[in-house]
Design an enzyme around this catalytic site. Structure first.
Site, mmCIF file in Angstrom:
data_model
loop_
_atom_site.group_PDB
_atom_site.id
_atom_site.type_symbol
_atom_site.label_atom_id
_atom_site.label_comp_id
_atom_site.label_asym_id
_atom_site.label_seq_id
_atom_site.Cartn_x
_atom_site.Cartn_y
_atom_site.Cartn_z
ATOM 1 N N CYS A 147 59.117 -22.032 42.308
ATOM 2 C CA CYS A 147 58.212 -22.362 43.414
ATOM 3 C C CYS A 147 58.032 -21.193 44.367
ATOM 4 O O CYS A 147 56.976 -20.995 44.954
ATOM 5 C CB CYS A 147 58.772 -23.546 44.178
ATOM 6 S SG CYS A 147 60.467 -23.261 44.751
ATOM 7 N N GLY A 172 59.065 -31.011 43.318
ATOM 8 C CA GLY A 172 58.129 -30.987 42.199
ATOM 9 C C GLY A 172 56.768 -30.513 42.663
ATOM 10 O O GLY A 172 56.644 -29.833 43.690
ATOM 11 N N SER A 173 55.737 -30.903 41.927
ATOM 12 C CA SER A 173 54.396 -30.379 42.217
ATOM 13 C C SER A 173 53.794 -31.070 43.437
ATOM 14 O O SER A 173 54.169 -32.197 43.790
ATOM 15 C CB SER A 173 53.493 -30.587 41.004
ATOM 16 O OG SER A 173 53.333 -31.960 40.775
ATOM 17 N N GLU A 190 48.323 -22.903 41.817
ATOM 18 C CA GLU A 190 49.670 -22.611 41.320
ATOM 19 C C GLU A 190 49.678 -22.724 39.799
ATOM 20 O O GLU A 190 49.311 -23.770 39.249
ATOM 21 C CB GLU A 190 50.699 -23.594 41.899
ATOM 22 C CG GLU A 190 52.118 -23.199 41.527
ATOM 23 C CD GLU A 190 53.170 -24.255 41.859
ATOM 24 O OE1 GLU A 190 52.911 -25.449 41.653
ATOM 25 O OE2 GLU A 190 54.274 -23.872 42.303
ATOM 26 N N THR A 226 52.175 -34.519 42.587
ATOM 27 C CA THR A 226 53.141 -35.621 42.469
ATOM 28 C C THR A 226 53.718 -35.965 43.838
ATOM 29 O O THR A 226 53.904 -37.136 44.167
ATOM 30 C CB THR A 226 54.285 -35.258 41.491
ATOM 31 O OG1 THR A 226 53.718 -34.739 40.296
ATOM 32 C CG2 THR A 226 55.131 -36.459 41.153
ATOM 33 N N GLY A 227 53.982 -34.955 44.634
ATOM 34 C CA GLY A 227 54.550 -35.188 45.969
ATOM 35 C C GLY A 227 53.651 -36.065 46.825
ATOM 36 O O GLY A 227 54.122 -36.986 47.500
ATOM 37 N N GLU A 256 59.765 -30.983 48.579
ATOM 38 C CA GLU A 256 59.779 -29.529 48.310
ATOM 39 C C GLU A 256 58.778 -29.309 47.188
ATOM 40 O O GLU A 256 59.035 -29.672 46.040
ATOM 41 C CB GLU A 256 61.182 -29.093 47.852
ATOM 42 C CG GLU A 256 62.239 -29.145 48.917
ATOM 43 C CD GLU A 256 62.184 -27.941 49.855
ATOM 44 O OE1 GLU A 256 61.491 -26.951 49.568
ATOM 45 O OE2 GLU A 256 62.839 -28.019 50.911
ATOM 46 N N LYS A 281 67.184 -38.534 39.390
ATOM 47 C CA LYS A 281 66.388 -38.545 38.155
ATOM 48 C C LYS A 281 65.950 -37.119 37.840
ATOM 49 O O LYS A 281 65.144 -36.537 38.548
ATOM 50 C CB LYS A 281 65.139 -39.435 38.286
ATOM 51 C CG LYS A 281 64.546 -39.698 36.899
ATOM 52 C CD LYS A 281 63.102 -40.058 36.880
ATOM 53 C CE LYS A 281 62.163 -38.901 36.859
ATOM 54 N NZ LYS A 281 62.264 -37.999 35.693
HETATM 55 P P1 NAD Z 1 56.423 -32.647 38.532
HETATM 56 O O1 NAD Z 1 55.853 -32.985 39.847
HETATM 57 O O2 NAD Z 1 55.586 -32.830 37.323
HETATM 58 O O3 NAD Z 1 57.761 -33.484 38.249
HETATM 59 C C1 NAD Z 1 58.886 -33.389 39.080
HETATM 60 C C2 NAD Z 1 59.733 -34.640 38.906
HETATM 61 O O4 NAD Z 1 58.991 -35.759 39.365
HETATM 62 C C3 NAD Z 1 60.120 -34.958 37.470
HETATM 63 O O5 NAD Z 1 61.450 -35.464 37.445
HETATM 64 C C4 NAD Z 1 59.142 -36.047 37.075
HETATM 65 O O6 NAD Z 1 59.610 -36.900 36.066
HETATM 66 C C5 NAD Z 1 58.990 -36.786 38.393
HETATM 67 N N1 NAD Z 1 57.741 -37.538 38.539
HETATM 68 C C6 NAD Z 1 56.528 -37.255 38.016
HETATM 69 N N2 NAD Z 1 55.631 -38.192 38.387
HETATM 70 C C7 NAD Z 1 56.282 -39.083 39.167
HETATM 71 C C8 NAD Z 1 55.902 -40.268 39.851
HETATM 72 N N3 NAD Z 1 54.662 -40.719 39.814
HETATM 73 N N4 NAD Z 1 56.835 -40.924 40.559
HETATM 74 C C9 NAD Z 1 58.103 -40.465 40.638
HETATM 75 N N5 NAD Z 1 58.528 -39.345 39.989
HETATM 76 C C10 NAD Z 1 57.622 -38.661 39.270
HETATM 77 O O7 NAD Z 1 56.919 -31.134 38.657
HETATM 78 P P2 NAD Z 1 57.517 -30.187 37.523
HETATM 79 O O8 NAD Z 1 56.419 -29.766 36.615
HETATM 80 O O9 NAD Z 1 58.751 -30.774 36.932
HETATM 81 O O10 NAD Z 1 58.000 -28.944 38.421
HETATM 82 C C11 NAD Z 1 57.157 -27.924 38.803
HETATM 83 C C12 NAD Z 1 56.714 -28.060 40.235
HETATM 84 O O11 NAD Z 1 57.841 -28.167 41.101
HETATM 85 C C13 NAD Z 1 55.948 -26.838 40.736
HETATM 86 O O12 NAD Z 1 54.824 -27.252 41.481
HETATM 87 C C14 NAD Z 1 56.954 -26.129 41.617
HETATM 88 O O13 NAD Z 1 56.375 -25.280 42.591
HETATM 89 C C15 NAD Z 1 57.697 -27.275 42.210
HETATM 90 N N6 NAD Z 1 59.011 -26.857 42.721
HETATM 91 C C16 NAD Z 1 59.200 -26.780 44.077
HETATM 92 C C17 NAD Z 1 60.425 -26.327 44.587
HETATM 93 C C18 NAD Z 1 60.652 -26.187 46.071
HETATM 94 O O14 NAD Z 1 61.811 -26.040 46.473
HETATM 95 N N7 NAD Z 1 59.622 -26.209 46.902
HETATM 96 C C19 NAD Z 1 61.448 -25.994 43.710
HETATM 97 C C20 NAD Z 1 61.217 -26.091 42.343
HETATM 98 C C21 NAD Z 1 60.006 -26.530 41.843
#
Ligand code: NAD
Length: 490
Positions: free
Chosen positions: A286, A228-229, A387, A232-233, A251, A176
């Site tokens: 990130c 992702g963030s 962040e 959310t993680g 991640e 996704k």
């Molecule tokens: P986000 O957490 O808002 O969303 C990431 C993904 O998760 C999207 O596809 C979103 O639709 C999905 N999502 C959101 N809520 C969800 C839920 N409740 N259940 C399941 N899926 C859900 O992050 P973003 O704004 O897209 O990306 C930015 C973040 O990602 C930053 O914090 C950045 O540091 C992090 N990031 C980390 C790495 C790494 O390798 N550590 C790499 C790239 C980005």
């Protein structure tokens, strides 16, 4: 005259799907505000269909000769390279980052597929000494259906590279992409039909709280990897455990330190402070070294010279080869970045460069923020702790080694860290003491192929981009054989 925008379908079980609910999300060009396409807002029914298709495809995919799997992944990499320009332009219009970077992202995606294809025969088990007449060995077996949820900042690179390890290990995948940047993943799903059997790779689009949540909660998914963030993680980790036992890796975000000592090559360190912030993705990375920690003896001059360098970066159309820094992906992200610029001012930090939107012909309709440098930032302030995931760099001085390491480690995150010094003792001491999963000495940003990437503390769980990632897409099975006919007492 009404213009119709293209509709890009999802890919489920080898078929195009516009989703069961008939609802769509509009993709908007961050540089112009123009709607460029729409794609389905997938829901739990669409996720069910994708997981069922992946489950059906699993026996075939997991049992084929591993070298044949490797050949297919290499063919997919070839297709990506052939279509790299188109894929890069899709990301440019959907994500707003400059074309040079997005083209490179396409090649990185292909390279990761080749890397994991090449590692397939390294997925080995062990034999364990057990005495005469007995044999004990372990097998590495795929989990089945793997879910991958990815963010907006490297849309194609993540879509391609993050399916590589699970597919190489014999799993089938449902991915996704972010609701802000789904177009290139959908195109990948289309292209992959040329080589992957139906159902092996499925793309479901939609919102996180809907399609994303349905994937996290799906009982047939035993292996889930999220990028992702941190917020959310953590929610995903909780939610996944409500429904079934899953192996989850994360991640997440970073607030990464870059420490500069007076004995370093200052010109190289200045370039690194610029490069490390990943302004070429508008700071939306990130691993960005968004906290600059400079020794007090060189701090004032370093900050002045860095401000001048940032002022020289070109903001412009992401489609132009000359653009250094493009547009911010979404209005929500733009509002967040601008709110942190206000936070910096309110907290009394000194604005050295940027701090404003770009107002120039042709860019007014887009979301452009100048590369921004705040100096004299309090290490405990919000600007230094949270962040931002945007083009805002926070600089602060340090007194001595203990002070540098204290500041470096005083955040909730621990993804990357960097130090610039010619003193090797100091560099290794820092590499040991700093709480981060990936450390650079006299370098930044570079991900060396085959090396483990991932975070300490709230930056994540698990490692990617190396053999550990491949192994994490298998579960170990131990087999004990008694072929000598011995009884237990013998
Ligand atoms: P986000 O957490 O808002 O969303 C990431 C993904 O998760 C999207 O596809 C979103 O639709 C999905 N999502 C959101 N809520 C969800 C839920 N409740 N259940 C399941 N899926 C859900 O992050 P973003 O704004 O897209 O990306 C930015 C973040 O990602 C930053 O914090 C950045 O540091 C992090 N990031 C980390 C790495 C790494 O390798 N550590 C790499 C790239 C980005």
């Amino acid at each position: 005259m009404t213009t119709t925008i293209p509709t890009l379908p999802m890919h489920i079980g080898g078929e195009d799907s516009v989703g069961s609910a008939g609802r769509f999300i509009e993709a908007e060009n961050p540089a112009t505000g123009e709607v460029i396409a729409q794609f389905p807002a997938g829901n739990a029914d669409d996720v069910d269909a994708a997981v069922a298709a992946a489950r059906d495809a699993f026996p075939g995919w997991s049992r084929i000769d591993p070298m044949q799997r490797a050949r297919i992944l290499n063919q997919l990499a070839d297709i990506i390279v052939e279509n790299a320009d188109e894929l890069a332009h899709l990301d440019v219009t959907d994500n707003g980052s400059p074309i040079r970077e997005m083209r490179n992202d396409a090649f990185v995606g292909a390279a990761q597929l080749r890397y994991y294809a090449g590692l397939i025969l390294q997925l080995r088990g062990h034999t364990v000494p057990t005495g005469q007449g007995r044999l004990n060995y372990s097998l590495r077996q795929p989990w089945g259906v793997v879910a991958r949820i990815i963010p907006f900042n490297h849309p194609f690179m993540f879509a391609a590279s993050k399916i590589a390890a699970p597919l190489a290990a014999g799993n089938t995948v449902v991915i996704k992409p972010s609701e802000f940047t789904s177009l290139s993943a959908l195109r990948l799903g289309e292209l992959a039909k040329e080589v992957l059997p139906d159902g092996v790779f499925n793309v479901v689009t939609g919102y996180g709280h809907e399609a994303g949540d349905a994937l996290v909660a799906h009982p047939d998914i035993r292996r889930l990897a999220f990028i992702g963030s941190a917020a959310t993680g953590r929610a995903i980790l909780r939610r996944a455990a409500e429904v079934s036992v899953k192996h989850v890796t994360l991640e997440l975000g970073g607030k990464n330190p870059l420490v500069v000592y007076p004995d370093s090559d200052i010109d190289i360190a200045l370039d690194a402070a610029t490069r490390g912030m990943n302004f070429t993705w508008q700071g939306q990375s990130c691993g960005s070294t968004s906290r600059l920690i400079v020794h007090k003896d060189i701090y004032a001059e370093f900050v002045d010279r860095l401000g001048a360098k940032l002022d020289d970066l070109t903001s412009g159309s992401p489609a132009s080869e000359d653009t250094d820094t493009g547009a911010i992906v979404s209005q929500a992200q733009m509002d967040k970045v601008l709110s942190y610029i206000d936070v910096g001012r309110d907290e009394g930090a000194r604005l050295v460069a940027g701090g404003s939107c770009v107002s120039a012909d042709g860019l007014d309709a887009g979301r452009f923020v100048r590369p921004t440098l705040f100096a004299d930032v309090d290490p405990a302030s919000r600007l230094a702790q949270e962040e931002i995931f945007g083009p805002v760099l926070a600089a602060m001085p340090f007194e001595d080694y203990d002070d540098a390491i204290r500041i470096a480690n005083m955040v909730e995150y621990g993804l990357t860290a960097s130090i610039f010094t010619r003193d090797l003792d100091l560099a290794h001491r820092f590499a040991h003491d700093v709480e981060a999963g990936y450390v650079w000495v006299n370098d930044v940003s570079r991900h060396t192929p085959g090396t483990a990437f991932g975070g300490f503390k709230n930056s994540g769980l698990g490692r990617e981009e190396d053999i550990e990632e491949l192994e994490s897409y298998t579960q170990s099975k131990n087999v004990h054989v008694n072929f000598g006919g011995q009884r237990r007492s013998e």
